[in-house]
Motif scaffolding. Structure first.
Motif, PDB file in Angstrom:
ATOM      1  N   ARG A   1       0.818  -1.210   0.000  1.00  0.00           N
ATOM      2  CA  ARG A   1       0.000   0.000   0.000  1.00  0.00           C
ATOM      3  C   ARG A   1       0.856   1.266   0.000  1.00  0.00           C
ATOM      4  N   TYR A   2       1.865   1.310   0.928  1.00  0.00           N
ATOM      5  CA  TYR A   2       2.647   2.543   1.103  1.00  0.00           C
ATOM      6  C   TYR A   2       3.893   2.598   0.239  1.00  0.00           C
ATOM      7  N   ASN A   3       4.230   1.464  -0.359  1.00  0.00           N
ATOM      8  CA  ASN A   3       5.480   1.367  -1.112  1.00  0.00           C
ATOM      9  C   ASN A   3       6.683   1.715  -0.243  1.00  0.00           C
ATOM     10  N   GLN A   4       6.654   1.259   1.001  1.00  0.00           N
ATOM     11  CA  GLN A   4       7.764   1.524   1.908  1.00  0.00           C
ATOM     12  C   GLN A   4       7.788   0.468   3.001  1.00  0.00           C
ATOM     13  N   LYS A   5       8.964   0.390   3.681  1.00  0.00           N
ATOM     14  CA  LYS A   5       9.030  -0.497   4.843  1.00  0.00           C
ATOM     15  C   LYS A   5       8.877   0.348   6.090  1.00  0.00           C
ATOM     16  N   GLY A   6       8.091  -0.141   7.041  1.00  0.00           N
ATOM     17  CA  GLY A   6       7.910   0.603   8.286  1.00  0.00           C
ATOM     18  C   GLY A   6       9.149   0.455   9.160  1.00  0.00           C
ATOM     19  N   GLU A   7      10.078   1.413   9.052  1.00  0.00           N
ATOM     20  CA  GLU A   7      11.310   1.318   9.846  1.00  0.00           C
ATOM     21  C   GLU A   7      11.615   2.667  10.477  1.00  0.00           C
ATOM     22  N   THR A   8      12.630   2.682  11.330  1.00  0.00           N
ATOM     23  CA  THR A   8      12.903   3.887  12.118  1.00  0.00           C
ATOM     24  C   THR A   8      14.284   4.477  11.808  1.00  0.00           C
ATOM     25  N   ILE A   9      14.296   5.771  11.530  1.00  0.00           N
ATOM     26  CA  ILE A   9      15.569   6.493  11.406  1.00  0.00           C
ATOM     27  C   ILE A   9      15.782   7.201  12.740  1.00  0.00           C
ATOM     28  N   TRP A  10      16.738   6.715  13.468  1.00  0.00           N
ATOM     29  CA  TRP A  10      16.983   7.273  14.821  1.00  0.00           C
ATOM     30  C   TRP A  10      18.195   8.201  14.737  1.00  0.00           C
TER      31      TRP A  10
ATOM     32  N   ALA B   1      16.095  16.397  10.892  1.00  0.00           N
ATOM     33  CA  ALA B   1      14.884  15.572  10.987  1.00  0.00           C
ATOM     34  C   ALA B   1      13.702  16.233  10.280  1.00  0.00           C
ATOM     35  N   PHE B   2      13.487  17.518  10.545  1.00  0.00           N
ATOM     36  CA  PHE B   2      12.340  18.210   9.956  1.00  0.00           C
ATOM     37  C   PHE B   2      12.488  18.360   8.438  1.00  0.00           C
ATOM     38  N   SER B   3      13.739  18.644   8.012  1.00  0.00           N
ATOM     39  CA  SER B   3      13.943  18.772   6.559  1.00  0.00           C
ATOM     40  C   SER B   3      13.755  17.425   5.872  1.00  0.00           C
ATOM     41  N   LEU B   4      14.235  16.396   6.542  1.00  0.00           N
ATOM     42  CA  LEU B   4      14.099  15.043   5.977  1.00  0.00           C
ATOM     43  C   LEU B   4      12.619  14.655   5.862  1.00  0.00           C
ATOM     44  N   GLU B   5      11.869  14.981   6.920  1.00  0.00           N
ATOM     45  CA  GLU B   5      10.434  14.667   6.909  1.00  0.00           C
ATOM     46  C   GLU B   5       9.768  15.320   5.703  1.00  0.00           C
ATOM     47  N   LYS B   6      10.126  16.617   5.484  1.00  0.00           N
ATOM     48  CA  LYS B   6       9.491  17.340   4.394  1.00  0.00           C
ATOM     49  C   LYS B   6       9.850  16.716   3.036  1.00  0.00           C
ATOM     50  N   ARG B   7      11.152  16.394   2.891  1.00  0.00           N
ATOM     51  CA  ARG B   7      11.583  15.801   1.611  1.00  0.00           C
ATOM     52  C   ARG B   7      10.865  14.482   1.350  1.00  0.00           C
ATOM     53  N   LEU B   8      10.800  13.627   2.368  1.00  0.00           N
ATOM     54  CA  LEU B   8      10.159  12.319   2.192  1.00  0.00           C
ATOM     55  C   LEU B   8       8.670  12.477   1.890  1.00  0.00           C
ATOM     56  N   PHE B   9       8.064  13.440   2.557  1.00  0.00           N
ATOM     57  CA  PHE B   9       6.634  13.691   2.319  1.00  0.00           C
ATOM     58  C   PHE B   9       6.409  14.087   0.866  1.00  0.00           C
ATOM     59  N   GLN B  10       7.319  14.997   0.403  1.00  0.00           N
ATOM     60  CA  GLN B  10       7.182  15.444  -0.987  1.00  0.00           C
ATOM     61  C   GLN B  10       7.369  14.283  -1.964  1.00  0.00           C
ATOM     62  N   LEU B  11       8.218  13.344  -1.599  1.00  0.00           N
ATOM     63  CA  LEU B  11       8.467  12.194  -2.475  1.00  0.00           C
ATOM     64  C   LEU B  11       7.319  11.183  -2.423  1.00  0.00           C
ATOM     65  N   GLY B  12       6.444  11.313  -1.434  1.00  0.00           N
ATOM     66  CA  GLY B  12       5.288  10.427  -1.378  1.00  0.00           C
ATOM     67  C   GLY B  12       5.325   9.398  -0.262  1.00  0.00           C
ATOM     68  N   ALA B  13       6.312   9.503   0.616  1.00  0.00           N
ATOM     69  CA  ALA B  13       6.397   8.536   1.708  1.00  0.00           C
ATOM     70  C   ALA B  13       5.415   8.897   2.815  1.00  0.00           C
ATOM     71  N   THR B  14       5.128   7.924   3.672  1.00  0.00           N
ATOM     72  CA  THR B  14       4.240   8.147   4.813  1.00  0.00           C
ATOM     73  C   THR B  14       5.096   8.098   6.074  1.00  0.00           C
ATOM     74  N   ILE B  15       5.219   9.243   6.744  1.00  0.00           N
ATOM     75  CA  ILE B  15       6.190   9.344   7.837  1.00  0.00           C
ATOM     76  C   ILE B  15       5.592  10.024   9.058  1.00  0.00           C
ATOM     77  N   VAL B  16       6.110   9.686  10.225  1.00  0.00           N
ATOM     78  CA  VAL B  16       5.789  10.439  11.443  1.00  0.00           C
ATOM     79  C   VAL B  16       7.098  10.840  12.088  1.00  0.00           C
ATOM     80  N   LEU B  17       7.172  12.111  12.536  1.00  0.00           N
ATOM     81  CA  LEU B  17       8.395  12.600  13.154  1.00  0.00           C
ATOM     82  C   LEU B  17       8.200  12.717  14.665  1.00  0.00           C
ATOM     83  N   LEU B  18       9.113  12.173  15.409  1.00  0.00           N
ATOM     84  CA  LEU B  18       9.069  12.296  16.866  1.00  0.00           C
ATOM     85  C   LEU B  18      10.320  13.051  17.298  1.00  0.00           C
TER      86      LEU B  18
END
Lengths: 302, 639
Positions: free
Chosen positions: B462-471, B484-501
């Motif tokens: 469904r997501y075309n991704q693996k649910g893994e963690t970048i720590w 972290a915030f810049s990475l989140e934005k880039r991944l979002f723009q690319l179409g990934a589904t991400i949550v930032l903690l």
């Protein structure tokens, strides 16, 4: 519950109207094949009823073999104009120019080229995905098993072993691109039902159905009418005036008449109830071989 | 049927008033079914003479009836069947008597053709089931009766044939009837009749036979002419499935369809489903004038008082009598296709004029048509019958088949072959909430232990991704959050589904009561790790930005999340860079005003097992490095 009981004819009418509407709703480009015969006339009336007070939302198509009785063509043109039908007339012009006809090429070649091939050509030309036909199941043995929605592959071929189960009044109308469905809304009507309905609804039919003095040549027991100058002279010369009528209509050299005094629908029915021949035996094409209709159907004939 | 004594007009007028009886005949190959039908048609004088003379020739060549006319030959149509001497499909026959017109659906009896009997019987008012008097009630008799009852056929006639071969013996007939009654009481058929006959000799077919004076009932034809069937229709619940919207001009809008049940009159209040909008019937226009009432099975057009939007597939009903409206229901299903059922297929379901996607949630059981025994199966094969639970994409408006054949029946169409693969009859013994969805027993165990029913690979698809963690670990002020915030934005723009903690968000809420002491920090990070795990379990990429100063803590987090899903990135900034970035905090820590500051009064252990070591000087470039890493490891995108 008598008050809520439909007669046989009204029940058949309802069934046919439901079928016609279903096709109009489910298919993109349906056509109603119009043969000018009495069954076609009933079918077209049912279509008019189905969409009343609107117009029939699809065209009619007549496959003209160029050998139809002149009275049929006159009737067709006059009636279509009067009713404002969207009528397509299609013929195999190439074969016609080559001079293919029943007298010169025999009934088999003529029927194949000017009827079956012309039909397939017409269906492909306009890309029709559903075609109504006026065939009835009681006409002929192999029709008894025909579905109401009869599936045809991309080559318009019918496979008796590969027909979809048809239950209740739920019709499977899904086809792939290029495939089509032949639909027979009159499947459950009998010849008597047709006459009764024509009488009840006062549906105009070609005068050839009624008995009249006509120039007739006896060809091996088939009473063939001299309809135009294309009949070979040596045959036409033998013509005698006889009081006849036609039980089915088609190409005049292939359609035998029956001697009859019946000049009204009532008399036709009376004659029918005591007849000695069933309907299709007056069609010369059926004699070619046993189960020949089935063969023709496999090849794409209606 | 002679017309000699009857004026033809009178005959036609009378004939026009006849009604129609549709009947089904079932029997095995040798029961004499075709002979019975041929006899009914012949004796009612509807066979034309030339058909008869053709028949005499045929009988001599390949008849099976010796010197007698073989009536069965009248009926067989297709070449292959004639050669095999059996009928293999449903064939329709027509005959009429002075009282009625009949349509016979003639269906064969052998095992592999349940499909054909179901097809032939779907429109039948009545079923004639043939029994060979010399054989009695056999398995096939039971099968045919069960199918008739499944189809809701109200009238069944048991035709005990070949009575001539048992010397027209009453006891034979009575025993067969008793035997059959025992079986038929298990089923739901309101009207069951018994007629002893000989189709071959004509006894009790048209006329009552002198050879069975002990029989006081009607002959077959007499029975067929007089059986009352119009009351079998449902005149109570008005259901009008809209088939076609008629809009010839601006002034007229009509809804065309065939009345499934109930009666409608101009002035009646009607409700459109699913919109529940209410209007009144204005007129029922037809080619032959307006109707003052309409009833099933009439095909009519309704003009309403108000402009309501209604399309094909929707339904008009009376507001005080609604059908069931569900997406989830149960049905008896007959499998009609050569290819066995695949429960993962998304079928098209056509009910009335309504077509929708449907899936089979569960196959409850299969019924053995011979014994009526039920057994659990995974799928149905050709000619098998089972009870199944369905879910559809669109809401269906239906009544149980038993109550209303027209709204309770459906067909299933295969989405690829377009074949009609199965037919269904809806039952409503349970409400839709009580019905099982597609949840198996093993799944139930999973739910009980809190395991989701969607697998990792389904999420991955469904997501075309693996649910893994970048720590991301690093000193305070090292630029972790910027990364972290810049990475989140880039991944979002690319179409990934991400949550930032990140630390400040979690500490302001979830970890509000915790301070920066080593114990509290460990608890804080334990909570973060569990959140990341949950997210990863559900296919979502977690970006965690935390100082996480000790190797021990980082290892514990990896353990919670899953070592293989834990990707440790070190933001390796120099102390000068950090101090420069957050001068105030470091000053406070160095002055002792702030305790537990990694890199000052507490140790920041150099991380081990890092996948990337990054530098804050060029964030954009470092983000590309991470993106490349994710792609290479097939975390995002997978494909």
């Amino acid at each position: 519950m008598k008050e809520y009981n439909l007669t046989n004819l009204r029940e058949l009418e309802a069934e046919s109207i439901h079928i016609i509407r279903e096709v109009a709703a489910e298919f993109e480009n349906p056509v109603m094949l119009y043969s000018i015969g009495k069954d076609s006339s009933v079918m077209v009336r049912l279509a008019e009823k189905a969409f009343y007070p609107g117009k029939v939302p699809f065209p009619l198509m007549h496959i003209d073999s160029k050998w139809k009785f002149r009275e049929m063509v006159e009737f067709r043109d006059r009636y279509a104009k009067e009713k404002g039908w969207d009528l397509i007339v299609h013929s195999n012009m190439e074969a016609f120019k080559k001079g293919i006809g029943p007298f010169t090429h025999g009934s088999k070649v003529h029927t194949d080229v000017m009827k079956t091939q012309a039909l397939l050509e017409g269906l492909s030309k306009y890309k029709f995905d559903a075609a109504f036909g006026g065939a009835r199941r009681d006409e002929e043995k192999s029709r008894a098993k025909e579905r109401i929605f009869s599936f045809r592959d991309r080559f318009h071929q019918w496979d008796p072993k590969n027909q979809r189960p048809e239950l209740w009044n739920i019709y499977n109308a899904r086809v792939h691109k290029g495939e089509s469905i032949r639909v027979f809304p009159l499947s459950n009507w009998t010849e008597l039902d047709i006459w009764q309905y024509i009488r009840l609804e006062e549906i105009p039919i070609v005068p050839l159905y009624f008995a009249k003095e006509r120039p007739i040549v006896d060809m091996d027991g088939n009473l063939i009418m001299v309809d135009d100058e294309r009949m070979p002279k040596e045959l036409a010369e033998k013509a005698q005036m006889r009081k006849v009528r036609f039980r089915t209509l088609g190409c005049y050299p292939l359609t035998g008449a029956v001697e009859s005094e019946a000049d009204t629908i009532e008399k036709i029915v009376e004659e029918m109830m005591t007849v000695t021949v069933s309907e299709r035996t007056t069609r010369v094409i059926d004699f070619d071989q046993d189960a020949s209709m089935e063969q023709k159907k496999r090849e794409g004939y209606f | 049927m002679t017309t000699n004594n009857l004026n033809i007009r009178e005959f036609l007028d009378q004939d026009q008033k006849k009604d129609l009886l549709r009947l089904l005949t079932a029997g095995s190959v040798d029961d004499g079914k075709s002979t019975l039908i041929g006899r009914l048609m012949f004796d009612s004088k509807m066979l034309y003479e030339d058909q008869l003379s053709a028949l005499e020739n045929d009988s001599k060549r390949m008849g099976h009836a010796g010197e007698d006319i073989d009536y069965a030959l009248l009926l067989d149509g297709l070449k292959a069947e004639r050669e095999q001497g059996i009928t293999i499909d449903v064939a329709y026959r027509y005959f009429s008597t002075a009282k009625r017109k009949f349509i016979i659906a003639d269906t064969p009896g052998h095992e592999q053709y349940t499909r054909n009997m179901i097809t032939g019987g779907s429109t039948a008012n009545l079923a004639i089931i043939l029994i060979d008097a010399t054989k009695g009630v056999i398995t096939q008799t039971k099968r045919h009766t069960f199918l008739a009852s499944l189809l809701g056929i109200q009238h069944v006639v048991l035709a005990v044939n070949k009575m001539d071969l048992v010397d027209f013996n009453q006891k034979v007939f009575d025993d067969i009837c008793a035997d059959y009654k025992k079986f038929v009481t298990q089923l739901d058929i309101p009207d069951v009749n018994f007629i002893p006959l000989s189709a071959l000799k004509g006894d009790n077919v048209v006329d009552i036979s002198e050879k069975m004076p002990w029989y006081h009932g009607k002959s077959m034809l007499d029975f067929l002419e007089s059986v009352h069937v119009s009351s079998d229709r449902n005149y109570d619940d008005f259901r009008f499935p809209v088939q076609y919207v008629l809009r010839p001009d601006r002034d007229f809008r009509g809804f065309s369809g065939r009345i499934a049940s109930g009666i409608v009159r101009p002035g009646d209040k009607v409700m459109a489903l699913p919109s529940r909008k209410i209007s009144k019937v204005k007129t029922i226009p037809t080619y032959n004038g307006n109707l003052d009432k309409a009833f099933p099975p009439q095909a009519i057009t309704l003009e309403l008082e108000d402009e309501i939007d209604i399309s094909r597939g929707e339904m008009l009903v009376t507001p005080d009598n609604l059908p069931r409206m569900e997406r989830h229901f149960e049905a008896m299903l007959v499998w009609m296709d050569e290819e066995a059922m695949d429960t993962s297929t998304q079928f098209f379901l056509k009910q009335n004029t309504n077509t929708t996607r449907a899936r089979i949630d569960m196959l409850r059981y299969k019924v053995d048509v011979n014994t009526l025994d039920k057994s659990e199966v995974e799928y149905l094969e050709l000619n098998e019958i089972g009870r199944a639970v369905f879910t559809t994409a669109k809401t269906l408006f239906f009544d149980p088949y038993k109550k209303n054949k027209n709204t309770g029946a459906f067909i299933l169409i295969h989405p690829v072959t377009n074949n009609t693969v199965a037919v269904g009859m809806i039952i409503d013994k349970m409400s839709s909430d009580e019905l099982p969805s597609r949840i198996t027993d093993t799944e139930k165990e999973k739910i009980d232990s809190g395991i989701g029913l969607i697998s990792g690979s389904e999420y991955q698809k469904r997501y075309n991704q693996k649910g893994e963690t970048i720590w991301i670990t690093g000193l305070h002020g090292s630029g972790k959050n910027l990364l972290a915030f810049s990475l989140e934005k880039r991944l979002f723009q690319l179409g990934a589904t991400i949550v930032l903690l990140d630390g400040s968000t979690i500490r302001s809420g979830l970890s509000r009561e915790l301070d920066f002491s080593p114990t509290d920090r460990a608890e804080h990070l334990r909570r973060v790790a569990h959140i990341a795990k949950l997210l990863n379990d559900q296919g979502i990429i977690a970006i965690c930005s935390f100082i996480s100063p000790s190797d021990n803590i980082r290892r514990q987090c990896a353990k919670v999340i899953g070592e293989e899903r834990f990707h440790l990135v070190h933001m390796d900034a120099s102390m000068d860079y950090c101090k420069n970035n957050k001068p105030k905090l470091y000053q406070l820590a160095e002055e002792g005003e702030l305790r537990h500051m990694p890199g000052v009064d507490e140790k920041f252990e150099e991380p081990e097992n890092v996948v990337l070591t990054l530098n804050p000087d060029n964030i954009d470039e470092e983000i590309n490095t991470i993106i490349d890493y994710l792609a290479q490891a097939k975390i995002y995108p997978v494909k």
